[in-house]
Design an enzyme around this catalytic site. Structure first.
Site, PDB file in Angstrom:
ATOM      1  N   GLU A 269      20.299   5.962 -27.176  1.00 37.50           N
ATOM      2  CA  GLU A 269      21.094   7.118 -27.571  1.00 37.50           C
ATOM      3  C   GLU A 269      20.842   8.284 -26.358  1.00 37.50           C
ATOM      4  OE1 GLU A 269      21.872   6.752 -32.202  1.00 37.50           O
ATOM      5  OE2 GLU A 269      20.507   8.082 -31.491  1.00 37.50           O
TER       6      GLU A 269
ATOM      7  N   HIS B  81      27.616  18.082 -33.804  1.00 32.04           N
ATOM      8  CA  HIS B  81      27.747  16.818 -33.250  1.00 32.04           C
ATOM      9  C   HIS B  81      28.837  16.622 -32.532  1.00 32.04           C
ATOM     10  CE1 HIS B  81      27.883  12.352 -32.930  1.00 32.04           C
ATOM     11  NE2 HIS B  81      26.696  12.378 -33.357  1.00 32.04           N
TER      12      HIS B  81
ATOM     13  N   ARG C 124      23.440  16.682 -26.952  1.00 29.45           N
ATOM     14  CA  ARG C 124      24.554  17.204 -27.773  1.00 29.45           C
ATOM     15  C   ARG C 124      25.136  18.193 -27.648  1.00 29.45           C
ATOM     16  NH1 ARG C 124      22.252  14.596 -33.767  1.00 29.45           N
ATOM     17  NH2 ARG C 124      22.862  12.346 -33.145  1.00 29.45           N
TER      18      ARG C 124
ATOM     19  N   HIS D 229      26.385  19.751 -37.892  1.00 26.88           N
ATOM     20  CA  HIS D 229      25.550  18.528 -37.922  1.00 26.88           C
ATOM     21  C   HIS D 229      24.399  18.689 -38.384  1.00 26.88           C
ATOM     22  CE1 HIS D 229      24.684  14.136 -37.724  1.00 26.88           C
ATOM     23  NE2 HIS D 229      24.003  14.355 -36.811  1.00 26.88           N
TER      24      HIS D 229
ATOM     25  N   GLU E  40      14.861  18.368 -43.234  1.00 23.10           N
ATOM     26  CA  GLU E  40      15.791  19.300 -42.456  1.00 23.10           C
ATOM     27  C   GLU E  40      15.740  20.813 -43.064  1.00 23.10           C
ATOM     28  OE1 GLU E  40      20.684  19.818 -40.917  1.00 23.10           O
ATOM     29  OE2 GLU E  40      20.064  18.063 -42.157  1.00 23.10           O
TER      30      GLU E  40
ATOM     31  N   ARG F  86      17.799  19.243 -31.388  1.00 23.34           N
ATOM     32  CA  ARG F  86      17.224  18.008 -31.682  1.00 23.34           C
ATOM     33  C   ARG F  86      17.619  16.831 -30.909  1.00 23.34           C
ATOM     34  NH1 ARG F  86      18.869  13.847 -35.075  1.00 23.34           N
ATOM     35  NH2 ARG F  86      20.667  15.003 -35.834  1.00 23.34           N
TER      36      ARG F  86
ATOM     37  N   LEU G 223      15.360  11.354 -39.122  1.00 26.12           N
ATOM     38  CA  LEU G 223      14.865  10.311 -40.199  1.00 26.12           C
ATOM     39  C   LEU G 223      13.446  10.240 -39.949  1.00 26.12           C
ATOM     40  CD1 LEU G 223      17.635   7.700 -40.504  1.00 26.12           C
ATOM     41  CD2 LEU G 223      17.286   9.663 -42.207  1.00 26.12           C
TER      42      LEU G 223
END
Length: 566
Positions: free
Chosen positions: A127, A249, A295, A356, A380, A391, A397
């Site tokens: 990612e 996002h 992002r 997001h 969060e 982030r 998670l």
């Protein structure tokens, strides 16, 4: 202005009361994992806004970032996290998250999480902004798989009581002056349960209420994410930190009749290409990593291309992959887009950025303690500093699992040290409310819903992917006008009704919460006169490490404070 001026005493007998050792508010990965950890040494009550399963975790697609691959190390994961965080990460918190993340993910696998495997190792994917393939996943439904495993264990744990459809309104606190400073203790919360106000007393309380994406009209977040935990913490006197850093996002689905559905980061990780309406790839103009840039950079690039081409979206192209690969790797995305008439093995996916994730929140240490005695926070809604200004993908998670365990263990330890949940008196926020007699009218309800739309619109236009002083000042004026119409102050509000200062109208309470949180985000964005990570000021486009290598702390009734990095 003193914090105590926002509060009025409320007798403990005013509403029905429930008692518990540890109260957990929220049923995402952080809340569920905290419940399991706390239940080893205490009785736990977990409440959730709607159903036990509904949370941001459920909709997490990409996976969990963890340094378990054979060519990966904790040090590399820490470096990638801090790089994405643009200099504002708390290094101790990051090292804690990354190191403890390995046993937390291993534990999840041992409990039956059916992630994708490749031989004897999980199938790691790539990612954006990761230097290694370190994302474990279950297709594109990792959040659902994680939720299912944790919920099953929670339901099978005797010491955990769960209550669905419980809307948490405000912290129950006893604020007393000690040595000239306000020392506030949290004793639980007031909640709406079956249209009735209930006081839930707890020796220790864990706030795990998730995010705030629904403050924006375009978001990947579910309807429950209206920032309720941020607002309740703020009104109770919690320190809030990094509230200017909202992550957008880059790719949410933009299709007539379809919701703003998340198109996972992993699609670009598996080779998805961004093109504009002219059919041109454009990311090479904005960053050397192209589609795998951080992002915030990809989101701004997409927004710029939309402006340059005068078109409301760009497209994500994954058609060079086989239909079989797409269905196996991205079944949720494939099935959802198929439902709306799109075959992504042959069709381009129309996308645009959406709100997001919130990097900031309730300030905690790595033990998840807040500045309120007896109140812990994780997930969060909390801010340990692990994300800095931006982030890193799939660290959310991981954060929930690691700090969920820490919150549960520490809250249970605190609870066992307390003799009773009963304080001499409790206090809740109050303010005058001009629509007191109209609270149940249809006109009033329409006004509340309209206020939500105005809040969302002004944030999107003025406190979105790009901000500037003029727009931020305009947003503050907008928020003040909305609050005035409702008889509130956007920075301190809580309506007074005939029911001891609180209303059982959930839309009203959500709107008040949205006002509070929108004000915090806007105010913090106006204070930070630079661009960094998720916060981009068009009038201050450069990162300023001389003046702004520090974090903004806000507390109700106080001027903002600043803390440097150690």
């Amino acid at each position: 202005m003193n914090t105590e001026s926002h509060f009025t005493a409320l007798e403990s007998e005013a509403h029905p009361r429930w008692d518990t050792d540890v109260l957990i508010i929220g049923s995402g990965a952080a809340g569920l994992r905290a419940a399991l950890a706390a239940s080893e040494n205490a009785d736990v009550t977990l409440i959730t806004k709607t159903t036990l399963k509904e949370s941001n975790t459920l909709y997490a697609q990409g996976g969990i970032a963890v340094a378990m691959n054979i060519d990966d190390t904790v040090e590399l994961h820490v470096q990638d996290t801090c790089s994405a965080g643009c200099g504002l990460c708390d290094i101790d918190a990051v090292e804690t998250m990354v190191a403890e993340g390995i046993p937390r993910v291993t534990e999840l696998l041992d409990w039956g999480a059916n992630f994708d495997w490749e031989g004897t190792l999980p199938r790691f994917t790539q990612e954006a902004a990761h230097s290694r393939r370190r994302i474990v996943h279950k297709g594109d439904a990792t959040g659902r798989e994680t939720t299912d495993v944790l919920i099953q264990r929670v339901l099978n744990t005797e010491r955990i009581r769960t209550i669905s459809n419980a809307f948490a309104i405000d912290m129950l606190t006893d604020s007393t002056a000690q040595s000239g400073n306000n020392s506030i203790t949290c004793y639980g919360i007031t909640a709406i349960v079956e249209n009735q106000l209930v006081n839930i007393y707890a020796k220790a309380t864990i706030l795990a209420t998730g995010g705030l994406g629904r403050l924006y009209p375009c978001t990947s977040n579910p309807e429950v994410a209206t920032g309720d935990g941020f607002a309740a913490a703020w009104r109770a006197g919690c320190e809030m930190i990094d509230m200017e850093f909202v992550q957008f996002h880059p790719t949410t689905l933009y299709l007539d009749g379809a919701p703003s559905f998340l198109i996972s980061e992993a699609v670009r990780g598996e080779g998805g290409r961004l093109i504009n309406i002219r059919g041109e790839r454009f990311m090479e103009k904005y960053h050397e990593k192209e589609e795998l840039a951080p992002r915030d950079i990809v989101s701004r690039a997409i927004q710029n291309e939309m402006l340059l081409t005068d078109f409301p979206c760009v497209y994500l192209d994954i058609t060079h992959k086989s239909a079989e690969f797409i269905q196996e790797r991205f079944p949720t995305i494939s099935n959802t887009t198929t439902h709306y008439g799109l075959d992504i093995s042959i069709d381009l996916i129309p996308v645009r950025p959406g709100a997001h994730f919130m990097m900031g929140g309730v300030r905690t240490n790595t033990a998840t303690e807040t500045n309120l005695n007896g109140l812990f926070a994780c997930g969060e809604v909390a801010c340990t500093g692990v994300h800095g200004a931006n982030r890193l993908a799939s660290n959310s998670l991981l954060e929930c699992l690691v700090f969920g365990v820490r919150a549960g263990e520490n809250a249970a330890m605190y609870a066992t040290s307390q003799e009773s949940t009963l304080p001499p008196k409790i206090q809740i926020p109050r303010c005058d409310y001009i629509h007191l007699n109209d609270v149940n009218s249809e006109i009033f309800k329409d006004t509340v819903l309209a206020a939500k739309d105005v809040i969302r619109d002004t944030l999107w236009e003025n406190v979105g992917i790009e901000r500037d002083e003029e727009g931020l000042e305009f947003a503050l004026t907008d928020l003040a006008e909305i609050a005035t119409e409702m008889g509130l102050n956007p920075s301190t509000s809580m309506p007074t009704t005939s029911m001891n200062g609180q209303s059982t109208d959930i839309h009203l309470n959500e709107t008040v919460n949205m006002l509070n949180v929108a004000w915090m985000i806007t105010r913090a964005s106006l204070i930070r006169t630079e661009s960094r990570g998720g916060h981009y000021r068009a009038d201050f486009p450069d990162q300023d490490d001389v003046s702004w290598n520090r974090r903004v702390i806000m507390k109700i009734g106080n001027e903002p404070e600043f803390v440097g990095l150690t």
